[in-house]
Write a protein that holds these residues in place. Structure first.
Motif, mmCIF file in Angstrom:
data_model
loop_
_atom_site.group_PDB
_atom_site.id
_atom_site.type_symbol
_atom_site.label_atom_id
_atom_site.label_comp_id
_atom_site.label_asym_id
_atom_site.label_seq_id
_atom_site.Cartn_x
_atom_site.Cartn_y
_atom_site.Cartn_z
ATOM 1 N N TYR A 6 64.340 -6.602 -18.735
ATOM 2 C CA TYR A 6 65.823 -6.466 -18.253
ATOM 3 C C TYR A 6 66.818 -7.225 -18.608
ATOM 4 C CZ TYR A 6 61.811 -5.308 -14.515
ATOM 5 O OH TYR A 6 60.601 -4.272 -14.004
ATOM 6 N N PRO A 7 67.916 -6.084 -19.141
ATOM 7 C CA PRO A 7 68.781 -6.964 -19.676
ATOM 8 C C PRO A 7 69.504 -8.157 -18.209
ATOM 9 C CG PRO A 7 69.843 -4.925 -18.604
ATOM 10 C CD PRO A 7 68.040 -4.479 -18.563
ATOM 11 N N PHE A 8 69.770 -8.535 -19.537
ATOM 12 C CA PHE A 8 71.050 -9.596 -18.889
ATOM 13 C C PHE A 8 69.907 -11.016 -18.441
ATOM 14 C CE2 PHE A 8 73.007 -6.304 -17.520
ATOM 15 C CZ PHE A 8 74.223 -6.348 -18.500
ATOM 16 N N VAL A 9 68.475 -11.099 -18.203
ATOM 17 C CA VAL A 9 67.481 -11.863 -17.374
ATOM 18 C C VAL A 9 66.953 -12.557 -18.244
ATOM 19 C CG1 VAL A 9 65.339 -11.875 -16.398
ATOM 20 C CG2 VAL A 9 66.842 -9.851 -15.699
ATOM 21 N N GLN A 10 67.055 -14.325 -18.221
ATOM 22 C CA GLN A 10 66.479 -14.840 -19.373
ATOM 23 C C GLN A 10 65.105 -15.103 -18.512
ATOM 24 O OE1 GLN A 10 69.066 -18.805 -18.869
ATOM 25 N NE2 GLN A 10 70.286 -17.780 -20.672
ATOM 26 N N LYS A 22 63.173 -14.292 -7.618
ATOM 27 C CA LYS A 22 63.920 -14.863 -8.535
ATOM 28 C C LYS A 22 64.206 -14.763 -10.080
ATOM 29 C CE LYS A 22 64.355 -19.532 -5.254
ATOM 30 N NZ LYS A 22 64.280 -20.437 -5.450
ATOM 31 N N VAL A 23 65.403 -14.352 -9.737
ATOM 32 C CA VAL A 23 66.072 -13.829 -11.741
ATOM 33 C C VAL A 23 66.634 -15.042 -11.971
ATOM 34 C CG1 VAL A 23 66.269 -12.471 -13.150
ATOM 35 C CG2 VAL A 23 65.135 -11.735 -10.691
ATOM 36 N N VAL A 24 67.139 -15.467 -13.819
ATOM 37 C CA VAL A 24 67.516 -16.720 -13.733
ATOM 38 C C VAL A 24 68.344 -16.160 -14.971
ATOM 39 C CG1 VAL A 24 67.375 -18.803 -15.029
ATOM 40 C CG2 VAL A 24 65.637 -18.548 -13.896
ATOM 41 N N LEU A 25 69.887 -16.024 -14.793
ATOM 42 C CA LEU A 25 70.560 -15.060 -15.831
ATOM 43 C C LEU A 25 71.436 -16.587 -16.408
ATOM 44 C CD1 LEU A 25 71.560 -12.396 -12.577
ATOM 45 C CD2 LEU A 25 70.179 -12.559 -14.779
ATOM 46 N N TYR A 30 76.312 -13.174 -15.171
ATOM 47 C CA TYR A 30 76.342 -13.468 -13.842
ATOM 48 C C TYR A 30 77.415 -12.680 -14.205
ATOM 49 C CZ TYR A 30 76.876 -15.049 -8.781
ATOM 50 O OH TYR A 30 77.088 -15.160 -7.710
ATOM 51 N N GLN A 31 78.462 -13.406 -14.452
ATOM 52 C CA GLN A 31 79.986 -13.126 -14.293
ATOM 53 C C GLN A 31 80.416 -11.792 -14.301
ATOM 54 O OE1 GLN A 31 81.522 -15.228 -11.660
ATOM 55 N NE2 GLN A 31 82.838 -16.244 -12.490
ATOM 56 N N ARG A 32 79.762 -11.925 -15.729
ATOM 57 C CA ARG A 32 80.287 -10.266 -16.314
ATOM 58 C C ARG A 32 78.930 -9.046 -14.763
ATOM 59 N NH1 ARG A 32 77.625 -9.386 -21.559
ATOM 60 N NH2 ARG A 32 77.824 -7.012 -21.318
ATOM 61 N N LEU A 34 79.109 -9.505 -11.414
ATOM 62 C CA LEU A 34 79.618 -9.486 -10.769
ATOM 63 C C LEU A 34 81.131 -8.493 -10.543
ATOM 64 C CD1 LEU A 34 79.665 -13.057 -9.385
ATOM 65 C CD2 LEU A 34 78.701 -10.908 -8.283
ATOM 66 N N ASP A 35 81.671 -9.160 -11.388
ATOM 67 C CA ASP A 35 82.491 -7.716 -12.334
ATOM 68 C C ASP A 35 82.450 -6.678 -11.663
ATOM 69 O OD1 ASP A 35 84.120 -10.671 -12.490
ATOM 70 O OD2 ASP A 35 84.013 -10.186 -15.171
ATOM 71 N N ALA A 36 82.156 -6.720 -12.779
ATOM 72 C CA ALA A 36 80.960 -4.831 -12.743
ATOM 73 C C ALA A 36 80.768 -4.472 -11.243
ATOM 74 C CB ALA A 36 79.823 -5.006 -13.389
ATOM 75 N N ILE A 37 80.397 -5.046 -10.162
ATOM 76 C CA ILE A 37 80.590 -4.355 -9.285
ATOM 77 C C ILE A 37 81.716 -4.479 -8.409
ATOM 78 C CG2 ILE A 37 79.190 -5.311 -6.778
ATOM 79 C CD1 ILE A 37 77.388 -6.918 -8.211
ATOM 80 N N GLU A 38 82.213 -5.571 -8.361
ATOM 81 C CA GLU A 38 83.973 -5.723 -8.282
ATOM 82 C C GLU A 38 84.445 -4.503 -8.544
ATOM 83 O OE1 GLU A 38 85.777 -9.171 -8.992
ATOM 84 O OE2 GLU A 38 84.151 -10.480 -7.708
ATOM 85 N N ASP A 39 84.485 -4.320 -9.380
ATOM 86 C CA ASP A 39 85.368 -3.184 -10.384
ATOM 87 C C ASP A 39 85.125 -1.481 -9.508
ATOM 88 O OD1 ASP A 39 85.934 -5.015 -12.241
ATOM 89 O OD2 ASP A 39 85.583 -3.853 -13.705
ATOM 90 N N GLU A 40 83.409 -1.384 -9.228
ATOM 91 C CA GLU A 40 82.460 -0.099 -8.942
ATOM 92 C C GLU A 40 83.118 -0.040 -7.859
ATOM 93 O OE1 GLU A 40 80.411 3.393 -7.901
ATOM 94 O OE2 GLU A 40 81.281 2.036 -10.191
#
Length: 67
Positions: A6-10, A22-25, A30-32, A34-40
């Protein structure tokens, strides 16, 4: 399921059955996301009103004054 798949997942935190709980990022990732969701969301809102005729300033002020 592996975090590397999975991309971004640590790290993936799972229960005894292997289900992901749970997923650790990384915070920057995580900020990226959120930004993508807001842009969408903004894009969808803009698409929803793209066929509407915009108000002039007086019409907009009248609309704001309506209860």
């Amino acid at each position: 399921m592996k975090a590397e798949e999975y991309p971004f997942v640590q790290e993936l935190i799972t229960n005894k059955k292997g289900q992901v709980l749970k997923v650790v990022l990384d915070f920057e990732e995580y900020q990226r996301l959120l930004d993508a969701i807001e842009d969408e969301g903004l894009y969808r809102a803009m698409q929803a009103v793209s066929c509407e005729t915009p108000f002039n300033i007086n019409q907009a002020l009248e609309e704001l004054d309506k209860p």
